[in-house]
Design an enzyme around this catalytic site. Structure first.
Site, short mmCIF file in Angstrom:
data_model
loop_
_atom_site.label_atom_id
_atom_site.label_comp_id
_atom_site.label_asym_id
_atom_site.label_seq_id
_atom_site.Cartn_x
_atom_site.Cartn_y
_atom_site.Cartn_z
N ILE A 34 -12.66 3.57 2.12
CA ILE A 34 -13.40 2.34 2.40
C ILE A 34 -14.49 2.60 3.44
CG2 ILE A 34 -13.19 -0.06 3.16
CD1 ILE A 34 -10.30 -0.03 2.15
N GLY A 58 -9.92 11.73 5.53
CA GLY A 58 -11.32 11.66 5.08
C GLY A 58 -11.75 13.00 4.51
N ASP A 81 -9.70 12.96 17.04
CA ASP A 81 -8.46 12.24 16.77
C ASP A 81 -8.42 11.03 17.70
OD1 ASP A 81 -5.85 11.36 16.69
OD2 ASP A 81 -4.99 13.39 16.65
N TYR A 170 3.29 -0.91 8.88
CA TYR A 170 1.84 -0.85 8.67
C TYR A 170 1.20 -2.20 9.02
CZ TYR A 170 -2.57 -1.17 6.20
OH TYR A 170 -3.88 -1.42 5.88
N PHE A 197 -7.53 -7.74 0.95
CA PHE A 197 -6.47 -7.82 -0.05
C PHE A 197 -6.49 -6.48 -0.81
CE2 PHE A 197 -4.36 -11.95 0.33
CZ PHE A 197 -4.98 -12.34 1.50
N LEU A 218 -2.41 1.01 -7.63
CA LEU A 218 -2.28 0.72 -9.06
C LEU A 218 -3.40 1.32 -9.92
CD1 LEU A 218 -1.01 -0.79 -11.44
CD2 LEU A 218 -2.25 -2.83 -10.73
N ARG A 248 -1.95 -9.62 -7.84
CA ARG A 248 -2.70 -9.19 -6.66
C ARG A 248 -4.15 -9.60 -6.80
NH1 ARG A 248 1.63 -8.67 -5.32
NH2 ARG A 248 2.76 -6.96 -4.33
N1 UFG Z 1 2.06 -0.67 -9.02
C1 UFG Z 1 2.67 -0.16 -10.15
N2 UFG Z 1 2.61 1.18 -10.35
C2 UFG Z 1 1.96 2.05 -9.51
C3 UFG Z 1 1.33 1.51 -8.35
C4 UFG Z 1 1.41 0.14 -8.15
O1 UFG Z 1 3.24 -0.89 -10.94
O2 UFG Z 1 1.95 3.26 -9.76
C5 UFG Z 1 2.12 -2.12 -8.78
C6 UFG Z 1 2.83 -2.47 -7.46
O3 UFG Z 1 4.20 -2.55 -7.66
C7 UFG Z 1 2.17 -3.80 -7.12
C8 UFG Z 1 0.73 -3.67 -7.67
O4 UFG Z 1 0.81 -2.61 -8.63
O5 UFG Z 1 2.81 -4.82 -7.80
C9 UFG Z 1 -0.29 -3.30 -6.60
O6 UFG Z 1 0.19 -2.16 -5.88
P1 UFG Z 1 -0.75 -1.30 -4.91
O7 UFG Z 1 0.11 -0.19 -4.39
O8 UFG Z 1 -2.00 -0.92 -5.61
O9 UFG Z 1 -1.15 -2.29 -3.76
P2 UFG Z 1 -0.21 -3.17 -2.78
O10 UFG Z 1 -0.39 -4.60 -3.21
O11 UFG Z 1 1.16 -2.66 -2.71
O12 UFG Z 1 -0.86 -2.84 -1.36
C10 UFG Z 1 -2.11 -3.30 -0.98
C11 UFG Z 1 -2.75 -2.29 -0.04
C12 UFG Z 1 -1.95 -2.12 1.22
C13 UFG Z 1 -1.75 -3.47 1.86
C14 UFG Z 1 -1.17 -4.45 0.88
C15 UFG Z 1 -1.17 -5.82 1.45
O13 UFG Z 1 -2.85 -1.05 -0.70
O14 UFG Z 1 -2.63 -1.29 2.10
O15 UFG Z 1 -1.97 -4.51 -0.31
O16 UFG Z 1 0.00 -6.43 1.11
F1 UFG Z 1 -0.90 -3.35 2.87
#
Ligand code: UFG
Length: 350
Positions: A34, A58, A81, A170, A197, A218, A248
């Protein structure tokens, strides 16, 4: 010569409109996913940018892109750091007007396994940064925060007044860092704290994109499955949502970067310390995202339906009205735009 003073009174704009004095923006974590998109967007908006990064997460590639695209506006790179006060002091020099702060660890699952790593880097690192800013009289910071500060939603869409009850270290580290920044307002540092988000996508010209190792998100995981033929694991199909998978709010990284340019403008115009949700006001299920990915890729992607992943709330959607109204922000990209750019990046990335 006549002049007027704006912002934190260290930036001097001549009646002629020319800017002299301190106008450089320091981007911590500017070599990350980002941070690098934001550094690019800041320079596209005419800012001079300096990057501070440890290069633990990075990449040199991102720095090369920033230097190549804007040789005049990219004012250099300080390797360091955040946990080392002397490192960040070397970067926060008196010619810095404002800081945009991304440098942090951001893996939820890792933060559960190793909270100390998160508190040290994300909280103590931020304290070191604020200390260096106070000493150098740098009075503005735009901070990369997260929807994880809210925890399990009590209502949705989530506005900024929603209770803050993070359910993982986190989210807790980001909320603490936000709180510390709030306390620094009385000490001359105003902050715009931006709660992201689900950030997605890549640079439209293919110069930058997402590179995490391990990758947990995802969209890159679905696209990786498309590229390698390995199965994509869909976590949880029995949620109380329209198709059983989690909802999401996917916000494009370029729209997100634009919000940072606007947040900086907000602070320059005298804006008070405040927080803003950055999302689209809408959500997509995991199945819907998967379908968009399959469409963009143009072929079937192997899929395995798995049990729920621990700690995933069913629905996380932003109410973004405050960012629209106060910052004048307007996200423009669709989920399909983000996926198409992420796919272009996935196929060509170095
Ligand atoms: N998911 C899968 N398979 C995967 C990866 C994700 O099914 O291989 C699903 C997860 O279970 C979730 C959705 O896809 O339902 C989104 O998952 P992400 O890991 O992409 O994102 P998150 O919503 O878990 O996390 C994001 C940010 C975090 C932040 C969070 C806020 O990446 O940094 O939103 O709640 F903390």
């Amino acid at each position: 010569m006549p002049h007027i003073l704006v912002g934190n009174f260290r930036r001097v704009i001549l009646i002629s409109g020319d800017v002299v004095g301190v106008t450089m923006i320091l981007v911590t974590g500017g070599a990350g996913y980002i941070g690098s998109h934001c550094a690019l967007k800041l320079m596209e908006a005419g800012e001079d940018v300096k990057v501070f990064d440890s290069l633990e997460l990075g990449t040199q590639h991102a720095l090369d892109v920033l230097g190549r695209e804007f040789p005049d506006r990219f004012k250099g790179f300080v390797k360091g750091d955040l946990k080392e006060p002397e490192d960040i002091r070397r970067a926060v020099t008196e010619d810095v007007e404002a800081v945009v702060h991304f440098a942090a660890y951001s893996q939820v699952a890792e933060s559960m396994r190793n909270p100390r790593r998160y508190y040290e880097n994300n909280v103590i690192g931020t304290i070191n940064l604020l200390g260096a800013m106070a000493d150098a009289r740098v009075g503005m910071i735009v901070f990369s925060s997260t929807a994880a500060t809210y925890g399990e939603p009590v209502y949705t869409p989530i506005d900024e007044k929603h209770p803050k009850a993070p359910i993982n270290p986190y989210g807790a580290t980001k909320l603490i860092a936000e709180r510390i920044m709030q306390d620094y307002e009385k000490h001359g540092i105003r902050s715009a704290r931006l709660r992201y988000f689900n950030v997605a996508g890549a640079d439209p010209k293919g110069r930058l994109g997402e590179c995490h190792d391990p990758e947990t998100h995802l969209i890159p995981n679905v696209l990786k499955a498309a590229g390698t033929g390995k199965e994509f694991s869909m976590f949880g199909t029995d949620y109380d949502t329209r198709d059983g998978t989690c909802v999401r709010d996917y916000i494009d990284v370029n729209d997100l970067a634009e919000a940072h340019v606007l947040a900086l403008r907000y602070l320059r115009n005298g804006g008070r310390t405040d927080c803003f949700n950055l999302g689209t006001n809408g959500g997509s299920t995991v199945r819907e995202v998967f379908a968009v990915c399959r469409d963009v890729v143009g072929e079937d992607i192997p899929l395995k339906e798995c049990l729920r992943r621990e700690g995933d709330p069913a629905v996380l959607v932003a109410d973004n009205r405050k960012a629209r109204e106060v910052l004048g922000w307007e996200p423009k990209s669709t989920l399909r735009d983000s996926v198409a750019r992420a796919w272009a990046w996935e196929r060509t990335r170095p």
